[in-house]
Every structure is written in structure tokens, then in C-alpha cells.
Design a protein around this motif. Structure first.
Motif, PDB file in Angstrom:
ATOM      1  N   GLU A 106      -6.768  -0.590   1.889  1.00 50.93           N
ATOM      2  CA  GLU A 106      -7.251  -1.956   2.255  1.00 50.93           C
ATOM      3  C   GLU A 106      -8.754  -2.119   2.127  1.00 50.93           C
ATOM      4  O   GLU A 106      -9.258  -3.260   1.706  1.00 50.93           O
ATOM      5  CB  GLU A 106      -6.850  -2.393   3.459  1.00 50.93           C
ATOM      6  CG  GLU A 106      -5.134  -2.572   3.741  1.00 50.93           C
ATOM      7  CD  GLU A 106      -4.925  -2.908   5.313  1.00 50.93           C
ATOM      8  OE1 GLU A 106      -5.910  -2.771   6.255  1.00 50.93           O
ATOM      9  OE2 GLU A 106      -3.663  -3.000   5.453  1.00 50.93           O
ATOM     10  N   LEU A 107      -9.543  -1.028   2.279  1.00 54.18           N
ATOM     11  CA  LEU A 107     -11.024  -1.064   2.318  1.00 54.18           C
ATOM     12  C   LEU A 107     -11.306  -0.852   0.894  1.00 54.18           C
ATOM     13  O   LEU A 107     -12.392  -1.819   0.419  1.00 54.18           O
ATOM     14  CB  LEU A 107     -11.511   0.223   3.061  1.00 54.18           C
ATOM     15  CG  LEU A 107     -11.527  -0.070   4.606  1.00 54.18           C
ATOM     16  CD1 LEU A 107     -11.925   1.246   5.232  1.00 54.18           C
ATOM     17  CD2 LEU A 107     -12.394  -1.122   5.154  1.00 54.18           C
ATOM     18  N   ASN A 108     -10.749   0.059   0.118  1.00 54.98           N
ATOM     19  CA  ASN A 108     -11.083   0.105  -1.234  1.00 54.98           C
ATOM     20  C   ASN A 108      -9.998   0.890  -2.082  1.00 54.98           C
ATOM     21  O   ASN A 108      -8.966   1.157  -1.715  1.00 54.98           O
ATOM     22  CB  ASN A 108     -12.256   0.947  -1.304  1.00 54.98           C
ATOM     23  CG  ASN A 108     -13.240   0.894  -2.524  1.00 54.98           C
ATOM     24  OD1 ASN A 108     -12.882   1.288  -3.508  1.00 54.98           O
ATOM     25  ND2 ASN A 108     -14.278   0.292  -2.481  1.00 54.98           N
ATOM     26  N   SER A 109     -10.096   0.603  -3.179  1.00 51.67           N
ATOM     27  CA  SER A 109      -9.208   1.313  -4.321  1.00 51.67           C
ATOM     28  C   SER A 109      -9.295   2.608  -4.300  1.00 51.67           C
ATOM     29  O   SER A 109      -8.393   3.714  -4.882  1.00 51.67           O
ATOM     30  CB  SER A 109      -9.085   0.536  -5.448  1.00 51.67           C
ATOM     31  OG  SER A 109     -10.314   0.798  -6.407  1.00 51.67           O
ATOM     32  N   HIS A 122       0.789  -1.234  -0.119  1.00 50.09           N
ATOM     33  CA  HIS A 122      -0.148   0.094  -0.078  1.00 50.09           C
ATOM     34  C   HIS A 122       0.804   1.380  -0.006  1.00 50.09           C
ATOM     35  O   HIS A 122       0.518   2.189   0.724  1.00 50.09           O
ATOM     36  CB  HIS A 122      -0.957  -0.014   1.033  1.00 50.09           C
ATOM     37  CG  HIS A 122      -1.475  -1.319   1.331  1.00 50.09           C
ATOM     38  ND1 HIS A 122      -2.445  -1.901   0.534  1.00 50.09           N
ATOM     39  CD2 HIS A 122      -1.542  -2.146   2.537  1.00 50.09           C
ATOM     40  CE1 HIS A 122      -3.052  -2.928   1.165  1.00 50.09           C
ATOM     41  NE2 HIS A 122      -2.128  -3.270   2.489  1.00 50.09           N
ATOM     42  N   SER A 123       1.897   1.198  -0.863  1.00 49.36           N
ATOM     43  CA  SER A 123       2.791   2.143  -0.583  1.00 49.36           C
ATOM     44  C   SER A 123       3.315   2.958  -1.994  1.00 49.36           C
ATOM     45  O   SER A 123       4.498   3.189  -2.306  1.00 49.36           O
ATOM     46  CB  SER A 123       4.189   1.973   0.192  1.00 49.36           C
ATOM     47  OG  SER A 123       4.739   0.822  -0.409  1.00 49.36           O
ATOM     48  N   GLY A 124       2.314   2.535  -2.968  1.00 45.73           N
ATOM     49  CA  GLY A 124       2.729   3.059  -4.562  1.00 45.73           C
ATOM     50  C   GLY A 124       1.875   4.317  -4.792  1.00 45.73           C
ATOM     51  O   GLY A 124       1.330   4.979  -4.051  1.00 45.73           O
ATOM     52  N   TYR A 125       2.461   5.072  -5.869  1.00 49.83           N
ATOM     53  CA  TYR A 125       1.859   6.258  -6.379  1.00 49.83           C
ATOM     54  C   TYR A 125       1.579   6.079  -7.817  1.00 49.83           C
ATOM     55  O   TYR A 125       2.474   5.564  -8.736  1.00 49.83           O
ATOM     56  CB  TYR A 125       2.755   7.498  -6.121  1.00 49.83           C
ATOM     57  CG  TYR A 125       2.023   8.732  -6.206  1.00 49.83           C
ATOM     58  CD1 TYR A 125       1.334   9.085  -5.195  1.00 49.83           C
ATOM     59  CD2 TYR A 125       2.073   9.487  -7.084  1.00 49.83           C
ATOM     60  CE1 TYR A 125       0.555  10.408  -5.336  1.00 49.83           C
ATOM     61  CE2 TYR A 125       1.423  10.741  -7.464  1.00 49.83           C
ATOM     62  CZ  TYR A 125       0.505  11.225  -6.198  1.00 49.83           C
ATOM     63  OH  TYR A 125      -0.039  12.133  -6.400  1.00 49.83           O
ATOM     64  N   GLY A 167      -2.584   9.402  -7.439  1.00 49.64           N
ATOM     65  CA  GLY A 167      -2.681   9.314  -6.089  1.00 49.64           C
ATOM     66  C   GLY A 167      -2.133   8.111  -5.564  1.00 49.64           C
ATOM     67  O   GLY A 167      -1.337   7.264  -6.285  1.00 49.64           O
ATOM     68  N   LEU A 168      -2.376   7.617  -4.366  1.00 47.66           N
ATOM     69  CA  LEU A 168      -1.789   6.624  -3.782  1.00 47.66           C
ATOM     70  C   LEU A 168      -2.555   5.359  -4.190  1.00 47.66           C
ATOM     71  O   LEU A 168      -3.654   5.411  -4.582  1.00 47.66           O
ATOM     72  CB  LEU A 168      -1.969   6.806  -2.062  1.00 47.66           C
ATOM     73  CG  LEU A 168      -1.582   8.330  -1.495  1.00 47.66           C
ATOM     74  CD1 LEU A 168      -1.956   8.011  -0.054  1.00 47.66           C
ATOM     75  CD2 LEU A 168      -0.196   8.481  -1.597  1.00 47.66           C
ATOM     76  N   CYS A 169      -1.762   4.106  -4.262  1.00 51.56           N
ATOM     77  CA  CYS A 169      -2.520   3.150  -4.538  1.00 51.56           C
ATOM     78  C   CYS A 169      -1.902   2.018  -4.012  1.00 51.56           C
ATOM     79  O   CYS A 169      -0.819   1.765  -3.410  1.00 51.56           O
ATOM     80  CB  CYS A 169      -2.214   2.834  -6.407  1.00 51.56           C
ATOM     81  SG  CYS A 169      -0.271   2.794  -6.601  1.00 51.56           S
ATOM     82  N   ASP A 170      -2.696   0.823  -3.915  1.00 57.78           N
ATOM     83  CA  ASP A 170      -2.254  -0.498  -3.497  1.00 57.78           C
ATOM     84  C   ASP A 170      -1.288  -1.129  -4.392  1.00 57.78           C
ATOM     85  O   ASP A 170      -1.156  -1.343  -5.584  1.00 57.78           O
ATOM     86  CB  ASP A 170      -3.450  -1.416  -3.294  1.00 57.78           C
ATOM     87  CG  ASP A 170      -3.164  -2.667  -2.470  1.00 57.78           C
ATOM     88  OD1 ASP A 170      -2.220  -2.703  -1.863  1.00 57.78           O
ATOM     89  OD2 ASP A 170      -4.121  -3.311  -2.714  1.00 57.78           O
ATOM     90  N   LYS A 229      -4.865   2.033   5.581  1.00 49.87           N
ATOM     91  CA  LYS A 229      -6.094   1.223   5.774  1.00 49.87           C
ATOM     92  C   LYS A 229      -7.174   1.657   4.933  1.00 49.87           C
ATOM     93  O   LYS A 229      -7.981   0.646   4.422  1.00 49.87           O
ATOM     94  CB  LYS A 229      -6.595   1.826   7.200  1.00 49.87           C
ATOM     95  CG  LYS A 229      -5.600   1.348   8.407  1.00 49.87           C
ATOM     96  CD  LYS A 229      -5.752  -0.072   8.487  1.00 49.87           C
ATOM     97  CE  LYS A 229      -4.958  -0.389   9.823  1.00 49.87           C
ATOM     98  NZ  LYS A 229      -4.776  -1.911  10.183  1.00 49.87           N
ATOM     99  N   MET A 230      -7.153   2.741   4.243  1.00 47.70           N
ATOM    100  CA  MET A 230      -8.206   3.297   3.147  1.00 47.70           C
ATOM    101  C   MET A 230      -7.911   2.179   1.925  1.00 47.70           C
ATOM    102  O   MET A 230      -8.871   1.972   1.050  1.00 47.70           O
ATOM    103  CB  MET A 230      -8.000   4.754   2.902  1.00 47.70           C
ATOM    104  CG  MET A 230      -8.467   5.336   4.083  1.00 47.70           C
ATOM    105  SD  MET A 230      -9.968   4.986   4.855  1.00 47.70           S
ATOM    106  CE  MET A 230     -11.232   5.015   3.380  1.00 47.70           C
TER     107      MET A 230
END
Length: 321
Positions: free
Chosen positions: A262-265, A98-101, A111-114, A259-260
Motif C-alpha cells: 500500500e505504501l509503495n510497489s 495485495h496478494s499476488g506474485y 516478489g509480492l505485488c499489488d 501494508k508495504m
């Protein structure tokens, strides 16, 4: 945005001046974000050239625009999949989850991406070989409802929903007052704040976004409980140095981001973010009075009094007006 939710691609098909004007803001945010997290940015997915130190000038440049037009066969993307192939990815923390862009070279959506395959990202910034992100789906399938075309709105800029976040950025840049505004409703300790979509893109933006809410929470809870070190269920830690210090910290910001994802993209729309029954809402007991519900996304806070009063129960009360 054209009818049916399809983005307007006229900035790609038109003149170089139109392209530069459209990409001014997205390229600025991309450059600022990557500068904070990376020393080198690899190769441009569109041009095949190494990014210069002035990444913004490259993205806005006529040569880049021409290369993009060539990649699109002098037309517009024919499908969401065609659009997605021009999305570039960067790992902000090598090997981390969960630390990509991501940045789409056509729309400017970013934006941030999984990013489960962050450690294996090729030098040109293409999708990771080990575990590529899921195929783009219509926004209607993102778990929050609504319609749209292509990739759902991500925190950042672009015609899929990010332009609203961009306009909210100036508001997030200045801290809210530590006392509750006059328009708080009965039972409301601190109102929900919009702008979290833009704020979550940078640690400084997040700090400004949560400054007022965290100070109000710290002041209210310290007086109500005579305590200082409350727990944060999202981080699994104790706020040893107080709520304001913890809730505006870089470590907490990163956990919120994770956490966000993990909940949704995608981030939820404002009317969903305000619901106090969501997993990003935490409740704190106040002996003899009830509970304080704290919304980790919007900063909204509601006193749920013993007996069901307070206007912000777990069933979703205390939402946006």
C-alpha cells in the motif's frame, strides 16, 4: 549491472548453460513460493505450455530459453515496457488485494505485488484483465530515491536489486538470539536487522527474521510494563498470546506484506527502513520512562526516554550505522 542501471541480459543471449546457471536460484524460489500457495500454476507465459510439476526444470530448460529468445527476436528487451510484457502474475489468494506474485522470465526478478484484479487472472498467467498492475517506472520514481532501469527492486531475486536479498537469505534463515547483541548503542534495545527483503517473500523466512527481535521485545516490555497483551497497530489486533507469537505469525506477515504494498510497489532500501519516523514503526508507552519504538520491518527497538534521550526519537534517530 551495466552502466546507467541497465541490467545485463547476456544470460539470455548466450549459451543454454549460462541460462541454466543464472536461473537456478530464481526458479528455485519461484517453485517453492508457488508450491506453498497454489495447487496449479497455469500456463507458461513464454512457451504457452502448462507448467509441469517440476516448474524449476521448465524455467531452466533449453526449450524455455529458446522460446524466450524467439519472443525477444533474438535480442534483448528494447525498453522497460518490452521487459514488462514478459512478467507473469499469479493470485495467491483469489479475490484478495495485495496478494499476488510476479516473476519476470527475462531477469528472474520476482516478489509480492499489488494485485487488485487477482480474481480475473487468465489461465496463462498474463496481467489481469480487470485491473492490470501499473506500468513499470524507473526506480528513481519509486518514492525512495535512487536510479535504475525498468521495474524497481521487488522482494525476491534478480539484477534489479534482488541478488543482495538472496545473499541475505541464509542469515535470515537462522533466528537471532533473544538477547541484545553487544553492538547495541546507548538507548538501543535491539539493533536493526537486514535481510527483510528476502525474509518477507516467505512466512518461514519472516518468522526466522523476526524471531530474535520479537523475543527481545516481549522480554523487555513484559518487565517494563508488567503486561503481556500489547496492541499491534498494523494488524489492528491485540497480541493476546504475546509479542513473539504474534510478530512471527503468518497473519502478521501477511499484513506486513499488504501494508508495504500500500505504501509503495517496492520495499525501501535499508537506510530508509531503519528510520524510526516511518509508518512501519510503532511506539509503546512505558509509564515514567518514555516510549519504546519498534520497527516492524527491521526489528530494531529503541528506548526514547522522557526528556528526549535514548538516541532513537521520532525524527528518525536510531537508524543504521
Amino acid at each position: 549491472m551495466a552502466a546507467g542501471g541497465k541490467p545485463d541480459f547476456s544470460h539470455v543471449l548466450g549459451s543454454g548453460a549460462g541460462w541454466q546457471s543464472y536461473m537456478e536460484r530464481p526458479s528455485t524460489q519461484l517453485e517453492e513460493t508457488l508450491w506453498k500457495h497454489m495447487n496449479t500454476w497455469g500456463t507458461c507465459l513464454v512457451c504457452g505450455d502448462a507448467y509441469p510439476s517440476n516448474l524449476k526444470s521448465h524455467i531452466c530448460g533449453k526449450n524455455h530459453c529458446k522460446k524466450l529468445q524467439e519472443r525477444l527476436n533474438w535480442g534483448e528487451p528494447t525498453s522497460p515496457e518490452d521487459l514488462e510484457r514478459l512478467t507473469q502474475y499469479w493470485p495467491l489468494v483469489p479475490g484478495g488485494q495485495h496478494s499476488g506474485y510476479k516473476f519476470n522470465h527475462v531477469t528472474g526478478v520476482q516478489g509480492l505485488c499489488d494485485f487488485p484484479g487477482a480474481a480475473t487472472v487468465p489461465a496463462n498467467g498474463g496481467a489481469p484483465a480487470a485491473a492490470a498492475p501499473a506500468e513499470p517506472v524507473p526506480v528513481a520514481l519509486n518514492g525512495y530515491g535512487g536510479g535504475g532501469y525498468g521495474v524497481g527492486p521487488a522482494p525476491g531475486l534478480g539484477p534489479f536489486g534482488g541478488q543482495a536479498a538472496a545473499s541475505a537469505a541464509p542469515a535470515a534463515a537462522s533466528a537471532s538470539p533473544p538477547t541484545p547483541p553487544e553492538h547495541c548503542r546507548p538507548g538501543e534495545i535491539y539493533p536493526h536487522a537486514s535481510g527483510f527483503e528476502a525474509a518477507i517473500a516467505t512466512k518461514d523466512g519472516w518468522r526466522a527474521h523476526m524471531e530474535g527481535a520479537s523475543r527481545r521485545f516481549e522480554d523487555y516490555m513484559s518487565k517494563a510494563t508488567n503486561k503481556w497483551d500489547w496492541d499491534c497497530k498494523l494488524c489492528g489486533k491485540t497480541m493476546d498470546q504475546g509479542a513473539n507469537n504474534h510478530l512471527t505469525s503468518q497473519s502478521h506477515w501477511k499484513v506486513i506484506w499488504q501494508k508495504m504494498q500500500e505504501l509503495n510497489s517496492t520495499l525501501p532500501p535499508m537506510h530508509v527502513a531503519c528510520e524510526m519516523s516511518r509508518p512501519w514503526v510503532q511506539r509503546y508507552e512505558i509509564p515514567g520512562r518514555g516510549r519504546v519504538a519498534f520497527n516492524h520491518l527491521t526489528g530494531g527497538q529503541v528506548l526514547e526516554e522522557v526528556g528526549g534521550g535514548g538516541g532513537g526519537g521520532s525524527g528518525g534517530g536510531g537508524g543504521c550505522t
